[in-house]
Enzyme design. Sequence first.
Site, short mmCIF file in Angstrom:
data_model
loop_
_atom_site.label_atom_id
_atom_site.label_comp_id
_atom_site.label_asym_id
_atom_site.label_seq_id
_atom_site.Cartn_x
_atom_site.Cartn_y
_atom_site.Cartn_z
N LEU A 348 0.83 -1.21 0.00
CA LEU A 348 0.00 0.00 0.00
C LEU A 348 0.86 1.25 0.00
O LEU A 348 0.47 2.29 -0.51
CB LEU A 348 -0.90 0.02 1.24
N GLY A 351 6.35 4.15 4.30
CA GLY A 351 6.38 5.34 5.15
C GLY A 351 7.69 5.40 5.88
O GLY A 351 8.57 4.57 5.67
N ARG A 355 7.22 -0.56 5.50
CA ARG A 355 6.28 -0.80 4.43
C ARG A 355 4.92 -1.19 4.99
O ARG A 355 4.83 -1.84 6.02
CB ARG A 355 6.77 -1.94 3.55
N VAL A 356 3.88 -0.81 4.25
CA VAL A 356 2.53 -1.16 4.66
C VAL A 356 1.90 -2.02 3.57
O VAL A 356 1.94 -1.65 2.39
CB VAL A 356 1.66 0.10 4.87
N LYS A 371 1.63 -3.35 8.85
CA LYS A 371 2.80 -2.49 8.80
C LYS A 371 4.00 -3.27 9.31
O LYS A 371 3.96 -3.83 10.39
CB LYS A 371 2.54 -1.26 9.67
N ASP A 467 3.44 12.56 15.07
CA ASP A 467 3.61 12.63 13.62
C ASP A 467 2.27 12.90 12.93
O ASP A 467 1.83 12.15 12.07
CB ASP A 467 4.26 11.35 13.09
#
Length: 654
Positions: A348, A351, A355-356, A371, A467
């Site tokens: 997906l 970040g 990785r997601v 995630k 964040d």
Amino acid sequence: MLCLSWRPYLLVLLFLCLAGHLNTFDVIVGNNELVYNGFPPDMNLGGQALWRGNFLSLTGALGGTSGHVFCSYPLSFQNHPGSPISSFSTTFVFVMDFNNHHKGNGLTFMLSSTSDLPDNLPGQYLGLPYSNSDVHVFFAVEFDTVLNPEFGDIDNNHVGVDFNSLVSVESQTAGFYDYIGEFQTIVLESEKTVQSWVDYDSKSHQLNVTLAPCYISKPQIPLLSTTVNLSSLLSLGPVYAGFSASSGKGSSGHYVLGWSLKLDGVAQPLDYTVLSIREFESHGPNYLIRGAPSIVLAVFLIVLAVLICRHLRKAKEDDDWEIKCGMPSFTYKDLVTATEGFSNKMLLGKGGFGRVYKGVLPTTTQHVAIKRVSPESKQGKKEFMAEIAILGHVRHRNLVQLLGYCRYKQELLLVYDYMPNGSLDKYLYDKNTPTLDWARRLHIIKGVASGIFYLHEDWEQVIIHRDIKASNVLLDDDMNGRLGDFGLARLHDHGVDAHTTHVAGTWGYIAPELARLGKATKATDVFAFGVFIIEVVCGRKPIGPASTSGDLLALADWVRGTWQGGSIIDAVDSELKDYDTTEVELVLKLGLLCSHSLSRLRPCMRLVMLYLEGGARLVDFQPASLVAGGREDEKVDEAVCASSATTVTIISGR
Ligand SMILES: *[C@@H]1O[C@H](CO)[C@@H](O)[C@H](O)[C@H]1NC(C)=O
Ligand SMILES: *[C@@H]1O[C@H](CO)[C@@H](O)[C@H](O)[C@H]1NC(C)=O
């Protein structure tokens, strides 16, 4: 081999468990207050009511039963005849589980002149006394799933107020008004934990009943507000407080998990961490009920023995993760299957944290986002896992729910609810994605504000997000904004060591004092939120080229410049049509205030919510006053923000 010597452990453990078992309830009782975070065995049980370890079961395993339970001592609402009658406030968490599609009847909170209720016909009348009550005076708030129009019921999923009669004084469909005032139905028999608040003012005789899914803070607007004169009951002498329920033809469960009540004051909040909420939400109560206590104990002991063996074996492998996580974990194999071996087509995004992947859980076919992160710091893994466990308990409709985790070698895999509509930045910047209209954008802003408010002030521990940014705001099926990745910034922040220069967060959203001192606080979250809302209105990145020189400029400075050079409205996204200029102006100014360079001049999230909802008016100010030092004389509303003065964080910096 190590396990050969498990017997002595077991005996000691058995003893500790039994001893500890009796002390697991956090009970406060006094003359005018009671708090049961879980239930002690010494309540007055009647009918089929049973005490089940940490919670109460009001109806039995068979159909057609009723039960009630009362606090073992009576309450006194009036000192002597003629003296003022006390008001009261109470809150409790309950679950109704109607398995096999057999309907139960419902559950009530009750105040009664006697604790000695006659056993009325089993399975009827919610366990309430049904007689011409010369003897019994009672008041009840019913959570009823049967429609009896002759009793004043409006539907088969309602909350009603009864006084000395089963005919309700007032009745409303079960549900709550969310933070934007929209009504959301709660299906009582959904096996979900529900919290209710009942508040009565003895002077005005006003009675409010409020309902919400567990973990959502008490809604501002009560579900039901009515006047009912309870004086005749409350002045009568001893009053017994408790619950009653009855089941219909099939077996169905009515459970109370925790309860707090106070006379002349606000009932103490319940401690969700000790209530059996998770057991209910993850397995359903039958999981707990079916096993007789002895079986549960045996299984528990075996599990403990296994854990001890593991522990002994692993004691030497100090590099291994060590956790005592109370939340569901997934097997690595399941997650590999779910993501087709972490294939690129399931990716997906990438970040800062890893990785997601999109995944479909093999057992439930539930869609999830997985995630993969590799925490950098080797130290503090234990603390980190404890924090992950806490984050798993955080629930709010504007936060992306963490469903569980899996650890595999040095990797940590976090499993979240899947958000089908992706992240907000796509809608702001991707030319191929339809742009969002103003109503939608404002709704998302309010939702995100409410999520941060919950993390900062509403949950039992303060959680600093660290964040907040448009790409961390995900959109669910209904295009509600949900904040993801809360608490995770800790992974990459090297324990906020003064010797490192690395600051967690994303450029453009980092408050000046955070860059300088490296310490994340509620105020640094508010700063990032301020930048975020300006971004949503302007459709511009937090750092971008200045229009004339092409130099890089912070978004807030650009908006201030635009405002000084003309109207603040000129800063609005050119894609945005049909917006309400007062709303847009409010959000832009609020964004500027939130991203003020002086942290003490930023409002707290409580105040931000009030401004957004129109509950407080933003004082008019000039762009020049935003430059550091300019607003020295003005202070944010200290009464509203008093609670935010102390910043505690579970993300314990070292
Ligand atoms: C009931 O709710 C209304 C509206 O929120 C509030 O003004 C009132 O004080 C509440 N009354 C009690 C007894 O809590
Ligand atoms: C409330 O009930 C009490 C006792 O029945 C009665 O004395 C009192 O007058 C009532 N108050 C009002 C405002 O109706």
